[in-house]
Design a protein around this motif. Structure first.
Motif, PDB file in Angstrom:
ATOM      1  N   VAL A  84       4.284   0.496   8.158  1.00  0.00           N
ATOM      2  CA  VAL A  84       5.425   1.129   8.822  1.00  0.00           C
ATOM      3  C   VAL A  84       6.091   0.131   9.772  1.00  0.00           C
ATOM      4  O   VAL A  84       5.535  -0.930  10.059  1.00  0.00           O
ATOM      5  CB  VAL A  84       5.015   2.414   9.598  1.00  0.00           C
ATOM      6  CG1 VAL A  84       4.402   3.437   8.659  1.00  0.00           C
ATOM      7  CG2 VAL A  84       4.069   2.082  10.732  1.00  0.00           C
ATOM      8  N   ARG A 169       8.575   0.331   6.669  1.00  0.00           N
ATOM      9  CA  ARG A 169       9.161   1.579   6.172  1.00  0.00           C
ATOM     10  C   ARG A 169       8.231   2.714   6.516  1.00  0.00           C
ATOM     11  O   ARG A 169       7.001   2.554   6.504  1.00  0.00           O
ATOM     12  CB  ARG A 169       9.397   1.506   4.670  1.00  0.00           C
ATOM     13  CG  ARG A 169       8.156   1.405   3.815  1.00  0.00           C
ATOM     14  CD  ARG A 169       8.461   0.833   2.457  1.00  0.00           C
ATOM     15  NE  ARG A 169       8.670  -0.611   2.519  1.00  0.00           N
ATOM     16  CZ  ARG A 169       9.647  -1.245   1.863  1.00  0.00           C
ATOM     17  NH1 ARG A 169      10.464  -0.596   1.090  1.00  0.00           N
ATOM     18  NH2 ARG A 169       9.770  -2.553   1.983  1.00  0.00           N
ATOM     19  N   HIS A 171       6.238   5.873   5.697  1.00  0.00           N
ATOM     20  CA  HIS A 171       5.621   6.328   4.452  1.00  0.00           C
ATOM     21  C   HIS A 171       6.229   7.616   3.939  1.00  0.00           C
ATOM     22  O   HIS A 171       6.043   7.989   2.804  1.00  0.00           O
ATOM     23  CB  HIS A 171       4.135   6.515   4.701  1.00  0.00           C
ATOM     24  CG  HIS A 171       3.870   7.329   5.923  1.00  0.00           C
ATOM     25  ND1 HIS A 171       4.133   6.852   7.193  1.00  0.00           N
ATOM     26  CD2 HIS A 171       3.418   8.582   6.091  1.00  0.00           C
ATOM     27  CE1 HIS A 171       3.829   7.785   8.078  1.00  0.00           C
ATOM     28  NE2 HIS A 171       3.401   8.837   7.430  1.00  0.00           N
ATOM     29  N   SER A 172       6.942   8.323   4.793  1.00  0.00           N
ATOM     30  CA  SER A 172       7.533   9.597   4.384  1.00  0.00           C
ATOM     31  C   SER A 172       8.934   9.406   3.809  1.00  0.00           C
ATOM     32  O   SER A 172       9.554  10.363   3.372  1.00  0.00           O
ATOM     33  CB  SER A 172       7.589  10.538   5.588  1.00  0.00           C
ATOM     34  OG  SER A 172       8.171   9.866   6.700  1.00  0.00           O
ATOM     35  N   MET A 177       9.985   3.886  -0.114  1.00  0.00           N
ATOM     36  CA  MET A 177       8.702   3.727  -0.807  1.00  0.00           C
ATOM     37  C   MET A 177       8.948   3.357  -2.271  1.00  0.00           C
ATOM     38  O   MET A 177       8.213   2.547  -2.842  1.00  0.00           O
ATOM     39  CB  MET A 177       7.861   5.008  -0.700  1.00  0.00           C
ATOM     40  CG  MET A 177       7.346   5.298   0.705  1.00  0.00           C
ATOM     41  SD  MET A 177       6.401   3.937   1.434  1.00  0.00           S
ATOM     42  CE  MET A 177       4.782   4.238   0.744  1.00  0.00           C
ATOM     43  N   LEU A 200      -2.433  -3.080   3.803  1.00  0.00           N
ATOM     44  CA  LEU A 200      -1.674  -2.189   4.675  1.00  0.00           C
ATOM     45  C   LEU A 200      -1.932  -2.623   6.115  1.00  0.00           C
ATOM     46  O   LEU A 200      -3.083  -2.745   6.536  1.00  0.00           O
ATOM     47  CB  LEU A 200      -2.131  -0.743   4.479  1.00  0.00           C
ATOM     48  CG  LEU A 200      -1.486   0.273   5.415  1.00  0.00           C
ATOM     49  CD1 LEU A 200       0.002   0.425   5.107  1.00  0.00           C
ATOM     50  CD2 LEU A 200      -2.184   1.622   5.300  1.00  0.00           C
ATOM     51  N   SER A 212      -2.283   9.618   7.226  1.00  0.00           N
ATOM     52  CA  SER A 212      -1.148   9.971   6.381  1.00  0.00           C
ATOM     53  C   SER A 212      -0.469   8.708   5.853  1.00  0.00           C
ATOM     54  O   SER A 212      -0.115   8.619   4.670  1.00  0.00           O
ATOM     55  CB  SER A 212      -0.186  10.832   7.202  1.00  0.00           C
ATOM     56  OG  SER A 212       1.011  11.034   6.531  1.00  0.00           O
ATOM     57  N   GLN A 213      -0.317   7.709   6.719  1.00  0.00           N
ATOM     58  CA  GLN A 213       0.265   6.432   6.295  1.00  0.00           C
ATOM     59  C   GLN A 213      -0.562   5.821   5.167  1.00  0.00           C
ATOM     60  O   GLN A 213      -0.032   5.426   4.130  1.00  0.00           O
ATOM     61  CB  GLN A 213       0.296   5.431   7.461  1.00  0.00           C
ATOM     62  CG  GLN A 213       1.289   5.755   8.538  1.00  0.00           C
ATOM     63  CD  GLN A 213       1.182   4.779   9.707  1.00  0.00           C
ATOM     64  OE1 GLN A 213       0.753   3.640   9.567  1.00  0.00           O
ATOM     65  NE2 GLN A 213       1.571   5.236  10.879  1.00  0.00           N
ATOM     66  N   LYS A 216      -0.239   7.715   1.822  1.00  0.00           N
ATOM     67  CA  LYS A 216       1.048   7.585   1.134  1.00  0.00           C
ATOM     68  C   LYS A 216       1.226   6.171   0.564  1.00  0.00           C
ATOM     69  O   LYS A 216       1.715   6.010  -0.547  1.00  0.00           O
ATOM     70  CB  LYS A 216       2.207   7.926   2.077  1.00  0.00           C
ATOM     71  CG  LYS A 216       2.196   9.367   2.573  1.00  0.00           C
ATOM     72  CD  LYS A 216       2.982  10.278   1.649  1.00  0.00           C
ATOM     73  CE  LYS A 216       2.829  11.750   2.008  1.00  0.00           C
ATOM     74  NZ  LYS A 216       3.431  12.087   3.302  1.00  0.00           N
ATOM     75  N   PHE A 217       0.841   5.169   1.334  1.00  0.00           N
ATOM     76  CA  PHE A 217       0.960   3.802   0.816  1.00  0.00           C
ATOM     77  C   PHE A 217      -0.006   3.594  -0.344  1.00  0.00           C
ATOM     78  O   PHE A 217       0.306   2.924  -1.324  1.00  0.00           O
ATOM     79  CB  PHE A 217       0.721   2.767   1.927  1.00  0.00           C
ATOM     80  CG  PHE A 217       1.950   2.464   2.744  1.00  0.00           C
ATOM     81  CD1 PHE A 217       2.910   1.582   2.282  1.00  0.00           C
ATOM     82  CD2 PHE A 217       2.147   3.060   3.974  1.00  0.00           C
ATOM     83  CE1 PHE A 217       4.054   1.303   3.027  1.00  0.00           C
ATOM     84  CE2 PHE A 217       3.280   2.799   4.731  1.00  0.00           C
ATOM     85  CZ  PHE A 217       4.242   1.921   4.259  1.00  0.00           C
ATOM     86  N   GLN A 218      -1.176   4.191  -0.219  1.00  0.00           N
ATOM     87  CA  GLN A 218      -2.174   4.118  -1.281  1.00  0.00           C
ATOM     88  C   GLN A 218      -1.628   4.702  -2.584  1.00  0.00           C
ATOM     89  O   GLN A 218      -1.723   4.096  -3.645  1.00  0.00           O
ATOM     90  CB  GLN A 218      -3.427   4.874  -0.817  1.00  0.00           C
ATOM     91  CG  GLN A 218      -4.468   5.119  -1.863  1.00  0.00           C
ATOM     92  CD  GLN A 218      -5.413   3.940  -1.960  1.00  0.00           C
ATOM     93  OE1 GLN A 218      -4.987   2.796  -2.005  1.00  0.00           O
ATOM     94  NE2 GLN A 218      -6.697   4.216  -1.959  1.00  0.00           N
TER      95      GLN A 218
END
Lengths: 284, 442
Positions: A84, A169, A171-172, A177, A200, A212-213, A216-218
């Motif tokens: 992020v 960025r 993740h949401s 993404m 990450l 959460s980050q 989402k990146f995963q």
């Protein structure tokens, strides 16, 4: 007196407070407390010191033994770095490049953050400091194109490791993404099996959102490992427990300052011990 | 995805099965859930404890209003207390002799430079004459970043590269702004940890030399328990006048805001809502409160919807619908608007009470987005004539569209069927009949 115990409600409350305040998170804290209560019963733990030792064992058990970055045994290894905004990607890349160069690796950097003002200049300055070349395009150009050029440059110069910086960025943000996925896909196309590491970068002062980050990146780009920054602050980085437990991602490095030397290997035992220290390095 | 507090409290009270007055036991049970929700939202442990204490005082013995369930009553009290704790949104203090100095401070990566540019743009739109001063000589290219943004926005700035100490640069920057008749000067400073004594002394020096009217802590909305120490640290050393919360457009619950507000007592002034230079919004305590409690952010959703769908367009669309002139092009246009409001998941998150539903249906964001993309690809693969009159699509045209969009004829057929169904509904609505929506009454 027989059966006397130092462990009372206050002890449990203190432990809960310690864990929550280290950003370990409610679910992990609750499961740790349950586990400790049953261990206290089954092992007859009566002293606070024993309890702390047992708790450290449990915490240590949640952490994964760090593995070295998978960067050898091939012509060119590629590291993709994401995270992020403001988490410390560019700084961490500069420090990693310096480490690798000290280990006599031939490193090249790709300035894939074409969005943020002066992000390219920032990476170039780090490249100068670390003594490694930086491949960059124009601001606001397509990051995938920069990455493509960087791979060609890496081949031409016989580099062993290419580290790709990307724009920060959230993740949401779906579109950003998707752009990151595109960068990864371009890498895949031009280098077999690339990226070999997808890191990450997490801000160590982040709370529960870190999970959460990571998720989402995963989901988007198959993260292989984590770098945690800003751990020279008084933040404890306890969200790592949930991330390691739920996602099984190893932590490779932690950032502990602003100079080139301030990136060190993650040491699970030291990390657990640090939860029990106050800001002055003393035992709490 | 967190379970929303309202869902959890409803569960608690369903188990208790009581009505009427709230007893101390009811309240205690409920407040345990409230505490969990606060901690999961990153509210500091001690701050959460104090907060619970205040809610308890108000809740015990409170008469449950007839229209409310006990769970709703507790939520109402919690929400009110939370809004009160978050406080009124603060305005910038811009009275007094010019230029007024606004100094931005904070940790590395919290968003100071971006916020400096956003603030400058906002002030200029309000009719002020802002200047920017590049006071971060430490982070590589931080000066370039501020200068690039200033040039983009055409806002005057002062920079000396990294050749002088920041207090000197800031002092000269304020003087330069004054000479140029600026009314507001925004000082960007380097990110620093509140425990870094030397760096904090430097901030004190800048403050003493430039006498800022505002010293704003720029703080990341995703910050965890550390928020308290950050805010306390900066407040003790330099004396804050306000907070700006950044990266609020993410999915963090933002409990750090309560923590920082509680320990400093200074108002939250703005929220950074995205990467665009105009993405700086006034702080809305009520919205942040429901977000912290996981109860959705309806108002933001409504505002975003309003900004995408303007009234005249809506009327035009309605006429088209009535006259049965709604084409696949209009359909695509609508899809785009919905998409710009955020991902399906984001939109669901903003709806109150959707937490549970979302868990049940387990909406796969990516899948939903992929589906939208497919629809888009199919429509784009049609000729304009086909989009306006889908009846033209015979078998061979459908095959062409399927190939062009990377889908199958079945998928093209499915979309056309959906579209015809929609047209049929619209026609019936236009005639004032109550349409039977498939799947609604099974």
């Amino acid at each position: 007196m027989f059966g006397a115990t130092e462990i009372d409600d206050d002890t449990w409350e203190d432990i809960e407070a310690l864990l929550v305040q280290a950003d370990v998170g409610v679910p992990t804290t609750m499961s740790l407390l349950d586990r400790m209560r049953s261990r206290v019963r089954s092992e007859g733990i009566t002293r606070q010191e024993q309890l702390i030792e047992a708790l450290k064992e449990e915490l240590r058990g949640l952490l994964i033994e760090p593995t070295p970055l998978n960067l050898s045994g091939r012509e060119l290894s590629v590291v993709l770095v994401a995270g992020v905004n403001g988490s410390g990607k560019t700084t961490s890349i500069g420090k990693m490049a310096y480490r690798m160069r000290l280990n006599n690796r031939k490193v090249i950097l790709a300035a894939g953050d074409t969005f943020r003002a002066a992000a390219i200049d920032q990476l170039k300055l780090w490249g100068e400091r670390a003594g490694v070349p930086v491949i960059a395009g124009q601001p606001n150009s397509d990051p995938a194109a920069v990455v493509y050029d960087a791979v060609n440059a890496a081949h031409a110069r016989h580099a062993e490791v290419l580290i790709v910086d990307t724009a920060g960025r959230l993740h949401s943000n779906f579109n950003l993404m998707a752009e990151l996925v595109k960068v990864r896909d371009v890498l895949r196309k031009v280098v077999p099996d690339a990226p070999h590491e997808t890191l990450l970068v997490l801000d160590g002062t982040t709370g529960q959102n870190a999970l959460s980050q990571a998720k989402k990146f995963q989901e988007a780009i198959d993260i292989t490992g984590v770098v945690v920054t800003k751990l020279d602050s008084t933040a404890k980085g306890g969200m790592l427990f949930a991330i390691q437990r739920e996602l099984g991602l190893p932590v490779h490095y932690i950032g502990i300052g602003e100079t080139m030397y301030d990136l060190v290997f993650f040491n699970p035992t030291a990390f657990v011990d640090s939860l029990f220290e106050n800001g002055n390095g003393e035992s709490a | 995805m967190f379970e929303s507090l309202s869902d959890r409290l409803q569960d608690v009270f369903d188990q208790l099965g009581r009505k009427g007055k709230l007893t101390e036991d009811d309240v205690n049970t409920a407040l345990r859930e409230v505490r969990m929700a606060l901690l999961e939202a990153d509210v500091n442990l001690k701050v959460a404890k104090d907060f619970i204490g205040r809610v308890k005082e108000r809740a015990i013995g409170a008469e449950v209003q007839k229209s409310l369930k006990p769970s709703q009553q507790v939520i109402k009290i919690v929400n009110e207390e939370l809004v009160e704790t978050l406080g009124e949104p603060g305005r910038l203090n811009l009275s007094g002799p010019t230029p007024r100095v606004i100094m931005l401070v904070g940790l590395q990566g919290s968003g100071k430079t971006t916020t400096a540019a956003k603030l400058a743009l906002m002030l200029r739109r309000d009719g002020r004459r802002p200047w920017l001063v590049a006071g971060d000589t430490y982070r590589p290219a931080a000066v370039d970043q501020l200068v690039t943004l200033a040039k983009q926005l055409d806002i005057p700035y002062h920079e000396e590269g990294t050749s002088a100490p920041p207090p000197d640069i800031c002092t000269r920057g304020v003087q330069a702004a004054k000479d140029a008749n600026a009314t507001v000067v925004i000082l960007d400073t380097a990110g620093r940890l509140q425990i870094d004594d030397d760096m904090m002394s430097e901030l004190e020096a800048i403050r003493d030399l430039t006498q800022p009217a505002e010293i704003l802590l720029i703080a990341d909305a995703m910050t965890g328990q550390e928020a308290v120490r950050i805010a306390e640290g900066f407040n003790e050393r330099v004396g804050l006048t306000g907070l700006i919360l950044t990266k609020v457009d993410g999915d963090a619950r933002g409990g750090a805001a309560i923590s920082m507000r509680a320990v400093t007592g200074v108002p939250i002034k703005y929220m950074g809502m995205g990467e665009k230079v105009d993405a700086l919004e006034l702080f809305h305590p009520d919205r942040l409160a429901s977000r912290i409690l996981g109860m959705g952010d309806m108002l933001t959703l409504i505002e975003r919807a309003e900004s995408e769908f303007d009234e005249r367009e809506a009327e035009k669309l309605q006429r088209k619908l009535m006259k049965n002139q709604f084409t696949l092009e209009d359909f695509l246009d609508q899809l785009h608007k919905v998409r710009r409001m955020g991902s399906i998941g984001q939109i669901l998150d903003m709806l109150p009470g959707m937490g549970r539903l979302r868990q049940q249906v387990n909406i796969d964001n990516e899948q939903a987005q992929q589906q939208l993309k497919k629809v888009e690809a199919i429509i784009y693969s049609m000729t304009p004539a086909e989009r306006r009159n889908p009846k033209l699509l015979n078998a061979s045209r459908k095959r062409r569209v399927a190939v062009g969009s990377g889908t199958s004829v079945q998928e093209v057929n499915a979309l056309l069927k959906q579209f015809r169904e929609m047209q049929r509904l619209m026609r019936m609505l236009g005639k004032g009949q109550m349409p039977r929506i498939p799947g609604m009454f099974r």
